[in-house]
Structure formats: structure tokens, C-alpha cells
Write an enzyme that holds these catalytic residues in place. Structure first.
Site, PDB file in Angstrom:
ATOM      1  N   HIS A  75      -3.710  -3.276  -2.169  1.00 63.68           N
ATOM      2  CA  HIS A  75      -2.341  -2.773  -1.997  1.00 63.68           C
ATOM      3  C   HIS A  75      -1.961  -1.817  -3.128  1.00 63.68           C
ATOM      4  CE1 HIS A  75       1.796  -2.434  -1.030  1.00 63.68           C
ATOM      5  NE2 HIS A  75       2.251  -3.499  -1.631  1.00 63.68           N
ATOM      6  N   CYS A  95       7.139  -0.435  -1.582  1.00 67.61           N
ATOM      7  CA  CYS A  95       5.835  -0.573  -0.920  1.00 67.61           C
ATOM      8  C   CYS A  95       5.789   0.181   0.403  1.00 67.61           C
ATOM      9  CB  CYS A  95       5.524  -2.044  -0.695  1.00 67.61           C
ATOM     10  SG  CYS A  95       6.012  -3.086  -2.078  1.00 67.61           S
TER      11      CYS A  95
END
Ligand SMILES: [Zn+2]
Lengths: 124, 388
Positions: free
Chosen positions: B334, B84
Site C-alpha cells: 500500500h 489513501c
């Protein structure tokens, strides 16, 4: 496929002869290791894993990936065994009976979906 | 060492776009950033591209040169993968290459395409950011890993699900006016608490959504900005990165994130500031508990004190130090490999005054972005400052 070091370790757990790797400074780690992850020394000895551990944290997982689809909801916990921690699926109990601080023992189990060996924790 | 300016930023709308390819989304963001910057494409010397699971989601490896081609460039292009934190690291490497004098113009950002996969496939894909032998085999999913950290936090420091719900409510509120955000819907604490469980103690509203999207920023040297008379009021004045054990079980504590502490210390020292100087923050809140760990790791709160910050109103839009005015990962969305670039883009807009939430931080001069990989086995922190 085998994962050298890991599979041998998990087989030993299954035979009740679990171990961890210990460096001269007392840092514990789990295989495969060529050096201690804390101090980088290559001097690692197999030391018997304590028979009893303690659940430090856990989760009841309701949304699994494909490899645990048949098992949800299931409990994954991290338990402290002396200087090392083990992450495993808690079996043989209702999820509601799992608590932080509960004593557990470790064994080898099978993921029924994938057929892979895995770390299993059971309440003592 | 030359300064680094943000010449332009670009984003796609974050959300569900299963029919759009990654290459199309990144091209949209990168072309928008180029237009925003007034920098001609032939001046771009390098492209740093963040992406996590494109090989799985799109069966497309080697994406970076493809992305360069999509914006009409043959410059060298490299993919950065740090789960991420992929785009945060891509931006950091751009900053380093400009500071070294090697390049004057670098385009950095990232993209992720996720909603073309089923929930189970996404869950499996994201879990590969965890330790294959010691975590994935034990059923650790991405929400599961943060659930393990959340329970450890509650056990060590106190706090509970209601505190986390206030973070979700705040970030949904912040996303309302953001045209790029995935969610434009206010939620209540009660709704968050009543939502279905994903991985106890985390429920559906503690989790970021599955998102498609792309981000891009054009970074230039101080000299290039001056020579080309660019309107670029925001500089990247600090950059830091920290690491930790991949598996949670090997960490010293399960409810603190030293990778963030190390990245922040490096970035603050680099910028010559302390945590006290920071006016606003974009942090990696992939789960509500992650925002707590981040604001503590960044030094705004002592360990155990961050859990109540949203509830006390300190991190809301009208609070003393707003956190995630963009809506954060929680409500803005996200798209894993795009997130770190999106944080830089949103912070730049906030500081320049052209973000819909800029009104809350009109006097702000110092912003910090925090992008974490996996369960914070890696973290990239940047300091952005307005100085013109
Ligand atoms: Zn050692």
C-alpha cells in the site's frame, strides 16, 4: 498555538462544565462549528454535556506515533454522550478492564510527551 | 459523451525501496504505461498525480510538474490528495476530463515513498488522514482507527479475529504469483492469529505493510483509440465518489461506510449495471476489516454478512466473486498515493488476460475497483468492462 473553539471547549470540560452544540432539530456536534454538520443551520446553542457516557468501541494501541511514544500501550475509546460522541484516551484503569458498554466520565488531561491538552475518559 | 479506454498501464514493484526517490519510481511506472499504450509522450495532455505525504516523507512539495518533467513532458500536471484515495481520485478526474471532451489523452496514477521513514514517523504521517483535533490528539493511529471500527463491527454484527485471518490468508495466496507484489509468502490462519498485536483487535497480519511504489495508467478517448488503432480492450464505464465526516465519532454508525455506498451507487448508475453484474473486485483492504466493510458497502453483501465471505471461500480466487486477486493492499502493498492507480492497472491486466491470476477469471467482463481515503471519509469507485 491555540485552536479557537476547541481549546475553549476542552477548558470547559476540564472545569466540569462540558458542553456540545445543539441545533433546533436536536443534532449534536462539537466545536469549532459555524453550522450544524447534519442540517447546515447556523443556529447552534451550547447545551450541557451529559455527565455520564458509554464506551461504544475502543482499541489498545501497541504501536504509537512519536507523540504517544511514552504512553504505549494505551487505550483510545469512542464514547457516546447523548447526541454526541467523544474520542479520548482512557486513563486510570488497566486496559483489560475496559469494555464496550462501560460507563465513563470525561475530563481534560495532558499528553506527557507533547504537553498538549487532550480528552481523557475515566471509568465510572 | 465519449467513452474512456485504458490504453496502457504501468507499475513498479511494490516493496521496500528506501534508496529510490519518488520521482524515479513514478517515472518507471509512467514510462511503462506509456510503452504499454503505444501513445507518444507528446500526445499526453494532462497528468493527474496522486500523492499523500511527499511533503513529509521526501520534503518535496509541488510534485506533479516534477513528475511530468521526469517523463519528458511539459503538460499541465496536478497533484490530487485524498489520503489513501489520492490516485483513485486522480483517475476519476482524468475520466471526467476525457468525457467532457476537453482532453483525449490523460496520464493518471500516483506514488508514495514511505520506508525511508521510521515506523513511528510513518505512523504519525498516516495518522494525519484523521481529524487533528478530535482524533490525533486522542492517540488515534491509522491501525487504531480501523481497530475501533473492527470492534464496533464485532459488537454490532458478530464475527471475530479468525474471520479476519482468513482474509489475510486469501490475499497472501493471491499475491504469490504477482510479480509487482511486496509479499510472496503464504501464511496460515494460525500465524495470523498468533502475530503481535498492533492495535487490538488488529494484529500485524491484519495490517497492510509500509510500501514504496508507483502506478500509472494512460486513459484515452474512444475517438483517439479508434483514430490511432490502439489495442485497448478495457473501458472505464463507471466512476463515482462519495464522502463522509472525517472523524469516526461524527459518523452515524461506526461499522458501515456510507461513502463507499454513495460512490458505488454513482459508479453503477454511470455504468448502467448493478452489483450482481460484477465478476471480480479490487477493494481497499488496508486492514482486513476494511475488506469486509468494502464488500458490504459495494452491495455484494448485507451489513454483517461480509465478515465470513473469505472463510466460506466466496471471495477466494476460485470463489464466485474473487476479491483482491492482485493480493490487495494487504499483500501486494500500500504505497498510499499510488494505490488507486494500481487497482486500475491490476484490474485492467486481469480483464485483458495478461495477469498471472487471469486464469481464475477467464470469462470475466465486469470489474470494480474501490479506493478509500482514511477511515472511508472519501471513496472512489470505478467500473471497468471488456468489450472487444
Ligand atoms: Zn442540525
Amino acid at each position: 498555538m491555540t485552536d479557537a473553539g476547541y481549546d475553549e471547549w476542552l477548558d470547559a470540560i476540564g472545569e466540569g462544565e462540558g458542553y456540545y452544540l445543539e441545533c433546533p432539530d436536536g443534532h449534536g456536534s462539537l466545536p469549532p462549528r459555524r453550522v450544524c454538520p447534519e442540517c447546515a443551520t447556523p443556529e447552534l446553542d451550547r447545551t450541557p454535556l451529559p455527565e455520564s457516557g458509554t464506551i461504544e468501541t475502543f482499541t489498545v494501541c501497541h504501536v504509537a506515533g512519536p507523540s504517544f511514544a511514552d504512553e504505549q500501550p494505551y487505550v483510545t475509546a469512542i464514547a457516546e454522550f447523548g447526541p454526541v460522541r467523544l474520542t479520548g484516551v482512557v486513563r486510570g484503569t488497566d486496559p483489560e478492564d475496559v469494555t464496550v458498554g462501560a460507563p465513563v466520565e470525561v475530563g481534560k488531561g495532558t499528553n506527557e510527551t507533547t504537553g498538549e491538552d487532550m480528552v481523557v475518559l475515566r471509568l465510572r | 459523451m465519449t467513452g474512456v479506454r485504458v490504453a496502457g498501464v504501468g507499475l513498479t514493484e511494490f516493496g521496500r525501496h528506501p534508496e529510490r526517490t519518488g520521482r524515479d519510481m513514478f517515472a518507471e511506472a509512467a514510462l511503462a504505461a506509456r510503452t504499454d499504450s503505444s501513445v507518444p509522450v507528446e500526445d499526453v495532455e494532462e497528468i493527474n498525480y496522486g500523492n499523500f505525504m511527499g511533503s513529509l516523507a521526501e520534503r518535496q512539495g509541488h510534485q506533479a510538474p516534477l513528475m511530468a518533467e521526469m517523463i519528458g513532458s511539459r503538460c499541465s500536471a496536478t497533484r490530487y490528495e485524498e489520503a489513501c484515495a489520492s490516485a483513485g481520485v486522480a483517475v476519476r478526474e482524468a475520466v471526467r476530463s476525457i468525457r467532457s471532451g476537453e482532453n483525449d489523452v490523460v496520464l493518471a496514477g500516483g506514488c508514495e515513498r514511505m520506508t525511508n521513514l521510521s515506523t513511528a514517523e510513518v505512523t504519525e504521517g498516516l495518522s494525519t488522514a484523521a481529524d487533528d483535533l478530535y482524533e490525533i490528539r486522542a492517540g488515534v493511529t491509522f491501525p487504531g482507527a480501523y481497530a475501533l471500527m473492527a470492534r464496533a463491527y464485532f459488537d454490532r454484527f458478530g464475527g471475530g479475529r479468525e474471520d479476519l485471518a482468513h482474509i489475510a490468508v486469501k490475499n497472501h495466496d493471491n499475491a504469490m504469483p504477482n510479480e509487482y507484489a511486496q509479499f510472496h509468502r503464504e501464511i496460515t490462519v494460525e500465524e495470523a492469529l498468533d502475530a503481535p498485536m498492533v492495535s487490538e483487535p488488529l494484529g500485524l497480519f491484519d495490517a497492510c505493510p509500509v510500501t514504496d511504489g508507483a502506478s500509472a495508467v494512460v486513459l484515452v478517448s474512444e475517438d483517439y483509440a479508434d483514430a490511432n488503432d490502439l489495442d485497448a480492450p478495457v473501458s472505464v464505464t463507471g466512476s463515482g465518489q462519495g464522502g463522509d465526516s472525517l472523524a469516526l465519532q461524527n459518523r452515524h454508525h461506526l461499522a458501515v461506510t456510507p461513502a463507499t455506498e454513495r460512490a458505488a451507487a454513482e459508479a453503477y448508475e454511470d455504468a448502467g449495471i448493478s452489483a450482481d453484474a460484477v465478476d471480480l473486485v479490487e477493494v481497499h483492504d488496508c486492514f482486513t476489516i476494511a475488506e469486509v466493510l468494502a464488500i458490504e458497502g459495494l452491495g455484494f453483501y448485507e451489513p454483517g454478512e461480509g465478515i465470513g465471505a473469505a472463510r466460506r471461500g466466496e471471495t477466494t480466487a476460485t470463489g464466485e466473486r474473487p476479491v483482491n486477486l492482485s493480493g490487495g493492499l494487504k499483500a501486494k502493498g500500500h504505497p498510499v498515493g499510488a494505490t488507486g492507480g494500481s487497482q486500475i492497472a491490476e484490474m485492467t491486466r486481469l480483464l485483458r488476460g495478461d495477469h498471472p491470476n487471469s486464469e481464475y477469471v477467464e470469462d470475466a467482463t465486469v470489474g470494480v475497483t474501490h479506493n478509500a481515503g482514511g477511515t472511508v471519509a472519501s471513496a472512489a469507485v470505478h467500473v471497468l468492462e471488456v468489450d472487444r
